[in-house]
Design a protein around this motif. Structure first.
Motif, short mmCIF file in Angstrom:
data_model
loop_
_atom_site.label_atom_id
_atom_site.label_comp_id
_atom_site.label_asym_id
_atom_site.label_seq_id
_atom_site.Cartn_x
_atom_site.Cartn_y
_atom_site.Cartn_z
N MET A 71 0.83 -1.19 0.00
CA MET A 71 0.00 0.00 0.00
C MET A 71 0.87 1.25 0.00
O MET A 71 0.51 2.27 -0.61
CB MET A 71 -0.94 -0.02 1.21
CG MET A 71 -1.99 -1.11 1.14
SD MET A 71 -3.20 -1.03 2.47
CE MET A 71 -4.09 0.46 2.03
N THR A 72 2.02 1.18 0.67
CA THR A 72 2.93 2.33 0.67
C THR A 72 3.40 2.64 -0.75
O THR A 72 3.53 3.80 -1.14
CB THR A 72 4.13 2.06 1.58
OG1 THR A 72 3.68 1.95 2.93
CG2 THR A 72 5.15 3.18 1.49
N ASP A 132 -0.35 3.60 7.11
CA ASP A 132 -0.01 2.26 6.62
C ASP A 132 1.21 1.69 7.34
O ASP A 132 1.25 0.51 7.68
CB ASP A 132 0.26 2.32 5.12
CG ASP A 132 0.59 0.95 4.54
OD1 ASP A 132 -0.26 0.05 4.64
OD2 ASP A 132 1.70 0.79 4.01
N ARG A 147 -4.21 -6.31 4.90
CA ARG A 147 -3.13 -6.07 3.97
C ARG A 147 -3.01 -7.15 2.91
O ARG A 147 -2.20 -7.03 2.00
CB ARG A 147 -1.81 -5.93 4.73
CG ARG A 147 -1.77 -4.73 5.63
CD ARG A 147 -0.47 -4.69 6.44
NE ARG A 147 0.67 -4.54 5.54
CZ ARG A 147 1.09 -3.39 5.06
NH1 ARG A 147 0.45 -2.27 5.37
NH2 ARG A 147 2.14 -3.32 4.27
#
Length: 368
Positions: A71-72, A132, A147
């Motif tokens: 997600m980062t 996150d 996640r």
């Protein structure tokens, strides 16, 4: 949004009338105009170049060398896009401010709106990155199911952020306009791009609403999220004996420190300017406000150059990708100059580079 215009930022309707106590003499707010032009020509231009190169490298890395696997990574790509939107719009803003907004009213609205969208989207995405990292490190066990669907949730959150940024920028699109304002002490006029209103009540409301929303959503909210998340991350990391984790603590502190150093001065200046909007102002105070906004705004602009360094290239994996990009560009340059190989070989460079890098690095681009 840029509030440091020298012409009519304190008038109610956008007609150039200002409510200053002139102390029996005219108030000239353009004393620092030459300094502002130099800052725009050199400092802002340097910010545009560095910001463009840094964010283009991030986008190229994700496009050809590294898939977004966390997600980062998704957030980083969107931050780079938001910053790129800003550094592309800024040269046109500089050109128009130095040439009496020669590009017309629609360009005025578009450029001001683009900057506003960048402001909200970039700040909210930085808050998302800190959230996150908090979930991944502090709530690692509880976050496994969440996640597992990284790309779905990442894209959904990024879409929400962009929609929210556009919605918050609607007043900027609506009320910014190109019009003629009085310039200096003489009777001449010059075209400016700034907030313009037909009614005094609307002017008072919007001139408080826009900077207040910018400070609340574009600075204080992300700051609170970052301080909470990164404080919890630091506590968690310090409880481990891993040397690499301890190095990550320094990165966290640098991220928060740079964010505060770049954006706090401008928001403090903007808060002071907004609080004094409807008070009688002395000429010296008005000049100091204009100068403070100009200096602190330039400092805030600098953050778009630092985002790629703080969030992307500080990680080992991203640095490896960056080195690979430089090697490939060197090889492509040599092939172009000497013409030793065909264009089909050129395309193979990117394919082989993507395969070799993706096959050897599977970690997150962020240091932690």
């Amino acid at each position: 949004m840029n509030y440091s215009y020298n012409y009519s930022y304190d008038d109610d309707y956008g007609d150039g009338e200002e409510s200053y106590d002139y102390d029996a003499s005219p108030c000239e707010l353009n004393d620092n105009r030459e300094t502002e032009l130099m800052v725009q020509a050199y400092v802002h231009s340097s910010i545009c170049i560095l910001g463009f190169l840094g964010n283009i490298l991030v986008i190229v890395t994700f496009a050809f060398y590294k898939k977004a696997k966390s997600m980062t990574d998704v957030y980083l790509l969107n931050v780079a896009l938001a910053d790129l939107l800003f550094v592309v719009a800024l040269p046109f803003i500089i050109y128009n401010e130095q040439n009496s907004w020669s590009m017309g009213a629609w360009v005025c609205k578009l450029l001001r709106g683009a900057y506003s969208i960048n402001l909200y989207s970039c700040m909210l995405l930085l808050a998302c990155i800190s959230s996150d990292r908090y979930i991944a490190i502090v709530q690692a066990r509880r976050s496994f199911r969440f996640r597992a669907r990284v790309l779905f949730y990442g894209r959904l959150i990024c879409t929400t952020v962009w929609v929210l940024a556009v919605a918050l920028s609607i007043p900027t699109f609506l009320y910014n306009d190109r019009y003629e304002a009085r310039s200096g002490l003489g009777n001449g006029t010059t075209a400016v791009c700034y907030l313009k209103f037909d009614q005094q009540e609307t002017a008072k409301l919007v001139k408080v609403l826009i900077p207040s929303t910018q400070m609340a959503v574009g600075f204080f909210l992300p700051l609170l999220v970052m301080v909470f998340c990164y404080s919890s991350i630091i506590v968690t990391l310090l409880q481990t004996q891993n040397l690499r984790r301890h190095k990550a603590v320094r990165v966290v502190i640098a991220v928060v420190a740079v964010f505060i150093a770049c954006h706090l001065p401008y928001n403090v200046a903007l808060l002071g300017r907004t609080a004094a909007l409807f008070k009688e102002k002395r000429c010296g105070t008005g000049k100091a406000t204009v100068l403070a906004l100009m200096v602190t705004e330039t400092l805030a602009y600098l953050h778009c150059c630092l985002n790629p360094v703080l969030y992307a290239f500080v990680g080992v994996n991203f640095r490896n990708h960056f080195q690979k990009i430089l090697v490939d560009l060197w090889c492509l340059g040599k092939k172009y100059l000497y013409g030793k190989r065909s264009s089909s070989v050129t395309s193979e460079v990117f394919i082989s580079a993507r395969k070799s890098v993706d096959g050897s690095n599977n970690g997150s681009s962020f240091t932690m």
